[in-house]
Design an enzyme around this catalytic site. Structure first.
Site, PDB file in Angstrom:
ATOM      1  N   CYS A 189       0.941  -1.294  -0.043  1.00 62.84           N
ATOM      2  CA  CYS A 189      -0.144   0.007  -0.026  1.00 62.84           C
ATOM      3  C   CYS A 189       0.986   1.278  -0.063  1.00 62.84           C
ATOM      4  O   CYS A 189       2.228   1.156   0.114  1.00 62.84           O
ATOM      5  CB  CYS A 189      -1.047   0.003   1.266  1.00 62.84           C
ATOM      6  N   CYS A 197       3.399   1.609   2.808  1.00 59.37           N
ATOM      7  CA  CYS A 197       4.767   0.981   2.750  1.00 59.37           C
ATOM      8  C   CYS A 197       5.579   1.778   1.993  1.00 59.37           C
ATOM      9  O   CYS A 197       6.855   1.777   2.338  1.00 59.37           O
ATOM     10  CB  CYS A 197       4.319  -0.448   2.087  1.00 59.37           C
ATOM     11  N   ASP A 230       4.419  29.912 -27.468  1.00 59.83           N
ATOM     12  CA  ASP A 230       5.629  30.437 -28.246  1.00 59.83           C
ATOM     13  C   ASP A 230       5.130  30.263 -29.771  1.00 59.83           C
ATOM     14  O   ASP A 230       4.283  29.325 -29.999  1.00 59.83           O
ATOM     15  CB  ASP A 230       6.945  29.623 -27.842  1.00 59.83           C
ATOM     16  N   ASP A 269       8.826  25.723 -27.145  1.00 62.16           N
ATOM     17  CA  ASP A 269       9.861  25.022 -28.000  1.00 62.16           C
ATOM     18  C   ASP A 269      11.205  25.820 -28.148  1.00 62.16           C
ATOM     19  O   ASP A 269      11.126  26.930 -28.518  1.00 62.16           O
ATOM     20  CB  ASP A 269       9.402  24.691 -29.370  1.00 62.16           C
ATOM     21  N   ASP A 313      13.027  29.392 -24.649  1.00 61.77           N
ATOM     22  CA  ASP A 313      11.794  28.929 -24.103  1.00 61.77           C
ATOM     23  C   ASP A 313      12.004  28.478 -22.549  1.00 61.77           C
ATOM     24  O   ASP A 313      11.051  28.401 -21.704  1.00 61.77           O
ATOM     25  CB  ASP A 313      10.917  28.286 -24.779  1.00 61.77           C
TER      26      ASP A 313
END
Length: 741
Positions: free
Chosen positions: A31, A34, A439, A625, A629
């Site tokens: 779970c 853990c 952009d 891109d 950027d």
């Protein structure tokens, strides 16, 4: 093999910042609690910088300073916590997971078959207690039920008992501890009541509890298995060997780990390309659907890049290697998938903290229930039955699955939409977006320029210029080569940096480059620019023949205008921020109907504008891109980058989208809103279930069998709610984009 017999240093790899990295497969994780316990336990070790457990694959990634901590010490800490670990090998791990699934299925079948038989005997006892069953017959049925239940519990409950015992030995509690206590108490109490010739026993409750728990665990195992299958499919695209071309021209099959940047490899027809590199010789067609999402074969030739995992067509290629054993495009995709599946969002952290507090609370509630009913005058046996029901009904399975189940489904849906997450909380931040900033270059437009004057496609001189351009890596030269489809370069080409290329063709000088380099007429240049505003010009000159001008322009992505229209219609504010020329940005903004735009911006200007939007309370998605950027992507509330972006931009972005279309941006926003809603619903379902079920169980209105049914039902409800994303998100997207862009 024991820890002392294994050379753990052989499984360590260098990591950033002088650290070392190791991936381990950890057994015993059941779970979210853990996972948190492992990460907290390791984080206290000296020199450890990063420890992250993937709930889906049970894979532990560790980064640490080798001088301060050894791998044996990491294994020792895991052992003290009650977990076994071994090197993570996808093939071996898959085999182990398959074997675990088969064990769960066998245990499920045994408990289901035994449960049905015990239920038949119990129905006879229940009906007989209401009529005229004799004590001897009732005792016989009870002992017969015990004969079936005891070996069934011993076999079918192994998974829970082993995990619970490991946790108790390590001095901790997990969700299997109360399950094991509840089952053993139900069986033990039933044996006592049978020996005392009492009317009631609870063998069916213990066995059916195991059955419903195993149903939930098997479903969870299958969900993780589907995710693992996808990862294995990605791994299957990776070649293990490559045909390296030696200095003497011979080709030898070489393990990929021995291939280095600068080597030359031969890729024959029908093979998957094993490396990232550049085509040096040969021509063919590639299936690049992994990169672009398009299944159409793409012509490829000398000077063009190729990527590991893509499928070669009918021609043989000689490839100059840029990345092989690591750092390939395929590695980047796998890294993004791994990061997305193991990263923690705010909702996961909330669920983790709740699951961590579960064990003490549920044991305390069960103990208080027993003491309360006993002090109220109820006999110890029925008081114990009620406390067993409390132990069972408060299982945190629903809480542990609430967010991870949504993340698994949402990540799969996003990948099918062409979006790879790079941040654990990207889904939540995407869901908060109200402003989208684009952009221009490489984002709204395609990464490579296209030829605007198609009449030149039949021109012999222009074709010669495109062949000459094969010898250059300049973006405009590569765009010209792609536009004319040339694959055979002209020999003895000479590149003059900043000007162009030149060579000799049939005793005539052949040039391609700037209009000035090719001595183009300024009037001709001005006329061409008036016809194609915002275009970049390449000139081609052959001897004394007239100069050909090739107007090249980055074309809009095919669906850009429709996607931005849909985003605007959905209520998002849109802006364009670009470092390009004013005329070029104005033209693109008009074509996509975005009135708010700015041009000629530096990276600092973009960040300043984003900060201004942030001060106004806007939640900005930056889609960009390129190198310039990267700062803006990191500064935005959330960011997306196309797969064609440079690596720095991809690292700064919260997600990457594949293909030539812009539609993944729209789908990411729609899916993220649906996923966040599903997470919130699942958390409320889990909280509401416990808020109602626990008081009802403490009040004595629930039997252990009813508690098992309710607990399993809560897990199935949150899983089913997560699976709704596969259908509801698609319907929502069709309402936003009815034209099916």
């Amino acid at each position: 093999m024991s820890v002392h017999q294994r050379d753990w240093e052989a499984f360590m790899t260098p990591a950033a910042g002088g650290l070392v990295h190791m991936d381990l497969a950890v057994d015993g994780i059941t779970c979210a609690a853990c996972m948190g316990e492992i990460e907290r336990g390791l984080s206290r070790m000296p020199g450890l910088h990063h420890a992250r457990v993937n709930l889906t694959s049970h894979r532990l990634s560790v980064d640490w300073e080798q001088e301060k901590t050894s791998p044996e010490e990491i294994l020792s800490v895991l052992s003290r916590l009650g977990y076994k670990a071994h090197p993570f090998d996808p093939a071996h791990h898959g085999q182990r997971q398959d074997e675990a699934g088969q064990r769960l299925l066998r245990a499920l079948a045994v408990s289901g078959f035994a449960g049905m038989n015990i239920m038949l005997l119990s129905v006879s006892v229940w009906s007989g207690n209401a009529t005229d069953i004799t004590p001897e017959t009732r005792d016989f049925f009870h002992w017969l039920s015990a004969l079936i239940a005891l070996p069934t519990v011993a076999y079918a409950g192994q998974t829970f008992f082993r995990n619970a015992w490991s946790a108790v030995k390590a001095g901790r509690l997990n969700m299997d501890v109360p399950i094991a206590i509840g089952v053993l108490l139900a069986i033990g109490l039933s044996l006592v009541q049978t020996a005392q010739h009492q009317e009631h026993a609870y063998y069916e409750s213990a066995v059916m509890l195991l059955f419903f728990l195993l149903v939930g665990r098997y479903l969870d195992h299958n969900m993780r298995g589907r995710t693992r299958s996808f990862a294995e499919n990605m791994t299957a695209l990776r070649a293990e060997v490559a045909g390296r071309i030696g200095a003497d021209g011979t080709v030898r099959e070489t393990p990929l780990s021995r291939i280095q940047s600068g080597d030359r490899v031969l890729v024959v027809a029908g093979e998957r390309i094993p490396v990232d590199g550049t085509v040096e010789q040969g021509s063919s067609e590639l299936d690049q659907s992994l990169i672009t999402g398009e299944t159409m074969l793409v012509p490829i030739g000398a000077g063009q890049p190729v990527y590991a995992g893509t499928l070669n067509g009918a021609g043989a290629l000689t490839v100059l290697v840029t990345a092989a054993a690591s750092g390939t495009f395929l590695d980047d995709v796998n890294r993004l998938l791994e990061t997305a599946s193991q990263a923690r969002s705010a909702y996961v952290q909330i669920a983790d903290r709740a699951a961590q507090a579960y064990a003490p609370l549920v044991h305390g509630a069960a103990a208080l229930t027993f003491i309360g009913w006993w002090l109220a005058g109820l006999d110890w046996q029925p008081s114990l039955v009620i406390s067993i029901s409390v132990l069972i009904i408060t299982c945190p399975c629903a809480l542990g699955l609430a967010v991870p189940a949504v993340q698994v489904v949402a990540s799969g849906q996003l990948f099918r939409a062409g979006v790879l997450l790079n941040s654990g909380d990207a889904i939540e931040r995407l869901a908060e977006v109200d402003t989208v900033v684009f952009d221009k270059t490489g984002t709204l437009t395609k990464a490579e320029p296209v030829l605007l004057d198609e009449t030149l496609l039949d021109d012999e001189v222009a074709h010669l210029g495109a062949r000459l351009a094969l010898s250059s890596k300049h973006p405009l030269a590569q765009a010209a080569t792609g536009a004319f489809g040339e694959l055979e370069p002209i020999e003895a080409a000479e590149e003059l940096p900043g000007r162009g290329l030149q060579a000799s063709w049939q005793d005539m000088a052949l040039r391609i480059g700037s209009p000035e380099f090719c001595e183009a007429d300024p009037v001709q240049v001005a006329r061409c620019l008036r016809s194609h505003p915002g275009a970049s010009l390449l000139a081609v000159r052959l001897g004394d023949r007239p100069v050909r001008l090739l107007p090249l322009h980055q074309a809009l992505r095919s669906d850009a205008a429709e996607v931005l229209k849909c985003l605007s219609g959905a209520g998002y504010r849109l802006q364009i921020l670009s470092g390009d020329r004013m005329e070029a940005v104005e033209d693109i903004a008009a074509r996509v109907s975005v009135p708010s735009w700015q041009a000629q911006l530096t990276p600092a200007d973009k960040i300043a504008h984003l900060e201004e939007l942030k001060a106004q309370g806007a939640k900005v998605l930056m889609v960009g891109d390129g190198l310039n950027d990267a700062p803006a992507l990191a500064a935005a509330h959330v960011s997306l980058s196309p797969v064609t972006a440079v690596h720095l931009s991809q690292a700064a972005a919260d997600a990457v989208f594949l293909g030539e279309n812009l539609r993944p941006v729209l789908e990411a926003l729609v899916l993220s809103r649906r996923a966040r809603a599903a997470m919130e619903q699942n958390l409320w379902i889990s909280v509401g279930y416990n808020a109602i079920a626990v008081p009802v169980a403490m009040a004595g209105f629930v039997t252990p069998l009813m508690a098992a049914l309710a607990m399993s039902a809560s897990s199935l409800v949150v899983t089913a709610n997560a699976l709704r994303l596969r259908f509801s998100a698609g319907r929502k997207l069709k309402r936003i984009a009815p034209e099916g862009i």
